[in-house]
Design a protein around this motif. Structure first.
Motif, PDB file in Angstrom:
ATOM      1  N   SER A  30       0.835  -1.212   0.000  1.00 22.36           N
ATOM      2  CA  SER A  30       0.000   0.000   0.000  1.00 22.36           C
ATOM      3  C   SER A  30       0.869   1.261   0.000  1.00 22.36           C
ATOM      4  O   SER A  30       0.541   2.240  -0.677  1.00 22.36           O
ATOM      5  N   GLU A  31       2.005   1.233   0.725  1.00 23.65           N
ATOM      6  CA  GLU A  31       2.899   2.400   0.740  1.00 23.65           C
ATOM      7  C   GLU A  31       3.475   2.646  -0.651  1.00 23.65           C
ATOM      8  O   GLU A  31       3.578   3.793  -1.094  1.00 23.65           O
ATOM      9  N   VAL A  32       3.864   1.584  -1.319  1.00 23.06           N
ATOM     10  CA  VAL A  32       4.468   1.727  -2.651  1.00 23.06           C
ATOM     11  C   VAL A  32       3.428   2.239  -3.651  1.00 23.06           C
ATOM     12  O   VAL A  32       3.703   3.132  -4.461  1.00 23.06           O
ATOM     13  N   ALA A  33       2.214   1.694  -3.572  1.00 20.88           N
ATOM     14  CA  ALA A  33       1.163   2.095  -4.518  1.00 20.88           C
ATOM     15  C   ALA A  33       0.814   3.578  -4.366  1.00 20.88           C
ATOM     16  O   ALA A  33       0.385   4.219  -5.329  1.00 20.88           O
ATOM     17  N   ASP A  34       0.986   4.123  -3.143  1.00 17.63           N
ATOM     18  CA  ASP A  34       0.639   5.534  -2.887  1.00 17.63           C
ATOM     19  C   ASP A  34       1.836   6.473  -2.954  1.00 17.63           C
ATOM     20  O   ASP A  34       1.676   7.686  -2.801  1.00 17.63           O
ATOM     21  N   ASN A  35       3.007   5.932  -3.155  1.00 10.42           N
ATOM     22  CA  ASN A  35       4.221   6.750  -3.089  1.00 10.42           C
ATOM     23  C   ASN A  35       4.312   7.706  -4.296  1.00 10.42           C
ATOM     24  O   ASN A  35       4.096   7.296  -5.440  1.00 10.42           O
ATOM     25  N   VAL A  60       6.752   6.677  -7.059  1.00  6.47           N
ATOM     26  CA  VAL A  60       6.239   5.539  -7.846  1.00  6.47           C
ATOM     27  C   VAL A  60       5.146   6.014  -8.797  1.00  6.47           C
ATOM     28  O   VAL A  60       5.134   5.651  -9.988  1.00  6.47           O
ATOM     29  N   LEU A  61       4.257   6.845  -8.293  1.00  6.25           N
ATOM     30  CA  LEU A  61       3.158   7.334  -9.144  1.00  6.25           C
ATOM     31  C   LEU A  61       3.696   8.167 -10.305  1.00  6.25           C
ATOM     32  O   LEU A  61       3.176   8.102 -11.418  1.00  6.25           O
ATOM     33  N   ALA A  62       4.755   8.930 -10.054  1.00  4.50           N
ATOM     34  CA  ALA A  62       5.307   9.783 -11.114  1.00  4.50           C
ATOM     35  C   ALA A  62       6.157   8.986 -12.101  1.00  4.50           C
ATOM     36  O   ALA A  62       6.083   9.189 -13.313  1.00  4.50           O
ATOM     37  N   LYS A  63       6.953   8.049 -11.582  1.00  4.89           N
ATOM     38  CA  LYS A  63       7.929   7.342 -12.433  1.00  4.89           C
ATOM     39  C   LYS A  63       7.385   6.033 -12.995  1.00  4.89           C
ATOM     40  O   LYS A  63       7.718   5.648 -14.117  1.00  4.89           O
ATOM     41  N   GLN A  64       6.611   5.308 -12.198  1.00  6.57           N
ATOM     42  CA  GLN A  64       6.170   3.968 -12.618  1.00  6.57           C
ATOM     43  C   GLN A  64       4.700   3.735 -12.258  1.00  6.57           C
ATOM     44  O   GLN A  64       4.377   2.876 -11.420  1.00  6.57           O
ATOM     45  N   PRO A  65       3.794   4.477 -12.883  1.00  2.92           N
ATOM     46  CA  PRO A  65       2.373   4.308 -12.537  1.00  2.92           C
ATOM     47  C   PRO A  65       1.834   2.902 -12.858  1.00  2.92           C
ATOM     48  O   PRO A  65       0.873   2.460 -12.241  1.00  2.92           O
ATOM     49  N   LEU A  66       2.495   2.202 -13.795  1.00  2.00           N
ATOM     50  CA  LEU A  66       2.060   0.829 -14.091  1.00  2.00           C
ATOM     51  C   LEU A  66       2.187  -0.051 -12.846  1.00  2.00           C
ATOM     52  O   LEU A  66       1.316  -0.882 -12.564  1.00  2.00           O
ATOM     53  N   LEU A  67       3.265   0.147 -12.099  1.00  2.00           N
ATOM     54  CA  LEU A  67       3.462  -0.626 -10.868  1.00  2.00           C
ATOM     55  C   LEU A  67       2.366  -0.296  -9.860  1.00  2.00           C
ATOM     56  O   LEU A  67       1.805  -1.196  -9.220  1.00  2.00           O
ATOM     57  N   ALA A  68       2.042   0.976  -9.711  1.00  2.00           N
ATOM     58  CA  ALA A  68       0.990   1.370  -8.765  1.00  2.00           C
ATOM     59  C   ALA A  68      -0.348   0.752  -9.170  1.00  2.00           C
ATOM     60  O   ALA A  68      -1.100   0.247  -8.318  1.00  2.00           O
ATOM     61  N   GLN A  69      -0.646   0.772 -10.466  1.00  2.00           N
ATOM     62  CA  GLN A  69      -1.909   0.172 -10.934  1.00  2.00           C
ATOM     63  C   GLN A  69      -1.959  -1.318 -10.605  1.00  2.00           C
ATOM     64  O   GLN A  69      -2.982  -1.832 -10.137  1.00  2.00           O
ATOM     65  N   ALA A  70      -0.860  -2.010 -10.867  1.00  2.00           N
ATOM     66  CA  ALA A  70      -0.835  -3.463 -10.626  1.00  2.00           C
ATOM     67  C   ALA A  70      -0.959  -3.767  -9.131  1.00  2.00           C
ATOM     68  O   ALA A  70      -1.666  -4.702  -8.731  1.00  2.00           O
TER      69      ALA A  70
END
Ligand code: SF4
Length: 327
Positions: A75-80, A83-93
């Motif tokens: 949850s921390e990574v998905a909201d970071n 991460v949201l700026a650089k790798q939104p695909l990871l947050a979505q997954a």
């Protein structure tokens, strides 16, 4: 209830030593999978080495890469923000996986190393080569609706359950691990194994190796991305099929692509040939349908999962259309 020892080292070296001292010891972090496995009697470790006190929670951006500690929570990574700026695909997954409660407990390393949800693996009354090597595979002639269509063997047809790992497979990730022989880096796509003759081995990690960090290089794919997951329920269900899609385009021509599928193989299924086929083509539904045909080459279904042969290419096309902004 099986008795087990419990230790909580504060140093990486001590954690690895504590593990290798006992052949039946296991690392534990969030425990969201391991505790289930213990309760079901699938594993019975004599010792748990709790790694939660190790300093492996940091999320940073350095040397043109995002570096995520193995103990950072899903949850921390998905909201970071990084991460949201650089790798939104990871947050979505990440947000497509499990439930809010589980994402608050599950760590990045544990997500990668979670075990299959094949129902026969969890039923200790039935044969399963992954749980008990040489006993047989109940899924081959059983209810194999959730099972693989790529890369399986006659020993095991299970699929890897992680959504997050599908995005990581697409993003040219490297994993830093430490073990009794020191540190090394492994390409994420080389971390998980196909079942072959040893389905009991999920990964290429050796005994005592611990995931420290996940390194995701900056890519031109930050904007045109989409993680699409089809499942039986809207939440808290594993993928029937999922697709991680990332595109880079210029003047409506695809300049680079990254693609991986989940729910189709024993490991997150990177689609390198399909990626290459997209480069230089115009962004269009026709282009994506041709890519889906390439992606499905070699797919073979069992009695109850033939629907995946239609579902997977359809999802691939939809994920690419959404990533490209033409859905
Ligand atoms: Fe076990 Fe794999 Fe067969 Fe499932 S598919 S019963 S995990 S050997």
């Amino acid at each position: 209830m099986n008795q087990f020892q419990y230790v909580q080292p504060t140093k990486q070296k001590a954690a690895i030593e504590a593990l290798v001292k006992n052949a039946n010891a296991q690392f534990i972090a969030g425990g969201t999978n391991l505790l289930d496995l213990m309760k079901h009697g699938i594993v019975a470790p004599e010792k748990l080495v709790d790694i939660n006190k190790l300093p492996l929670k940091k999320i940073s951006h350095e040397n043109s890469s995002l570096r995520i500690g193995a103990l950072a929570l899903n949850s921390e990574v998905a909201d970071n923000k990084l991460v949201l700026a650089k790798q939104p695909l990871l947050a979505q997954a990440l947000n497509a996986g499990a439930s809010g409660q589980l994402r608050n407990m599950a760590t990045m390393g544990g997500n990668i190393l979670q075990r299959t949800r094949c129902p026969y693996f969890y039923d200790i009354a039935l044969p399963c080569n992954k749980r008990e090597p040489g006993s047989g595979c109940s899924a081959l002639a059983g209810f194999n609706r959730m099972h693989a269509i790529f890369g399986y063997s006659d020993k095991c047809i299970a699929v890897h359950p992680s959504d997050m790992s599908v995005a990581l497979a697409a993003l040219d990730v490297t994993v830093v691990v430490a073990g009794p022989q020191g540190e090394r880096q492994i390409l994420f796509t080389d971390l998980h194994r196909l079942p072959g003759d040893q389905p009991e081995k999920d990964t290429t990690l050796t005994r005592g190796e611990l995931i420290l960090d996940i390194i995701i290089p900056d890519t031109p794919f930050a904007q045109q991305v989409h993680y699409l997951k089809v499942r039986d329920r809207a939440s808290y269900a594993f993928a029937l099929v999922s697709v991680a899609a990332a595109l880079a385009t210029q003047n409506n021509i695809i300049t680079a692509a990254r693609l991986a599928m989940g729910g189709v193989a024993h490991k997150p299924w990177r689609l390198s040939e399909t990626e290459k086929s997209l480069v230089g083509k115009p962004v269009s539904e026709k282009t994506f349908q041709e890519a889906a045909e390439i992606a499905m080459r070699g797919a073979q279904a069992f009695t109850h999962n033939a629907y995946k042969l239609k579902l997977a290419p359809n999802i691939l096309v939809e994920a690419l259309k959404t990533a490209a902004g033409i859905a």
